[in-house]
Design a protein around this motif. Structure first.
Motif, short mmCIF file in Angstrom:
data_model
loop_
_atom_site.label_atom_id
_atom_site.label_comp_id
_atom_site.label_asym_id
_atom_site.label_seq_id
_atom_site.Cartn_x
_atom_site.Cartn_y
_atom_site.Cartn_z
N ILE A 20 0.81 -1.23 0.00
CA ILE A 20 0.00 0.00 0.00
C ILE A 20 0.84 1.27 0.00
CG2 ILE A 20 -1.90 -1.16 1.17
CD1 ILE A 20 -1.08 0.50 3.70
N ILE A 35 -7.88 0.41 0.80
CA ILE A 35 -6.69 -0.41 1.02
C ILE A 35 -7.06 -1.88 1.04
CG2 ILE A 35 -4.81 -0.93 2.62
CD1 ILE A 35 -4.96 2.05 3.47
N LYS A 56 -2.07 0.70 8.19
CA LYS A 56 -2.06 2.08 7.70
C LYS A 56 -1.48 3.01 8.76
CE LYS A 56 -4.78 5.94 6.14
NZ LYS A 56 -6.06 6.59 6.18
#
Length: 173
Positions: A20, A35, A56
């Motif tokens: 990502i 994501i 994240k």
């Protein structure tokens, strides 16, 4: 794909973070669901929301620094700003830290910070005499609020005048 086991133990946060990275670098506010969709298409596996959110957060902290570092470099950033724009205004208020009613030496915490860029100060001279203050709550480890004072110029453009990070929305702040 062949290296990922059936239970996907090797599909850890580091593997997802590598996948990502371009997405988060391009848009740090990317939604976790986006994501998850990228992970689904890339690994053919549905990663849990919680695991994706943690990944994240880990990546954002690594790429943009964590909360402590961000608060530590804020005075450095403000000092650099006033060095480049000497007539800008900055006010930082810190508080002492106490442990069992004794002051901890050489440790202070941010209470609030106020700043105004010199071009904003100059532009304010050409604005209408009405000032509005808006706020947005900052979430995360440190709960606070970002205040922005704005005015309107003769062409009906919104002009930011000043900014502040305070502990919350109160009459004093």
């Amino acid at each position: 794909m062949d290296t990922i086991s059936q239970d996907h133990a090797k599909l850890d946060s580091d593997t997802i973070a590598d996948a990502i990275r371009p997405l988060v670098e391009a848009d740090p506010s990317i939604k976790v669901k986006s994501i998850i969709a990228e992970s689904q298409s890339r690994f053919n596996y549905n990663v849990s929301y919680h695991k994706t959110w943690l990944t994240k957060q880990k990546f954002v902290a690594k790429f943009f620094y964590d909360w402590e570092v961000s608060y530590q470099i804020l005075p450095v950033w403000l000092k650099a700003m006033t060095a480049k724009m000497p007539k800008s205004r900055v006010q930082i208020k810190t508080l002492f830290v106490y442990h069992e009613s004794e002051e901890v030496q050489d440790v202070r915490v941010l209470h609030h910070v106020f700043w105004s860029f010199y071009p904003c100060i100059v532009a304010f001279r050409h604005c209408k005499l009405l000032v509005q203050v808006d706020s947005t709550h900052l979430y995360g480890k440190y709960k606070s609020a970002l205040l922005v004072a704005v005015a309107q110029d003769e062409n009906k453009n919104i002009v930011p005048i000043a900014f502040a990070i305070v502990e919350g929305e109160t009459g004093d702040t």
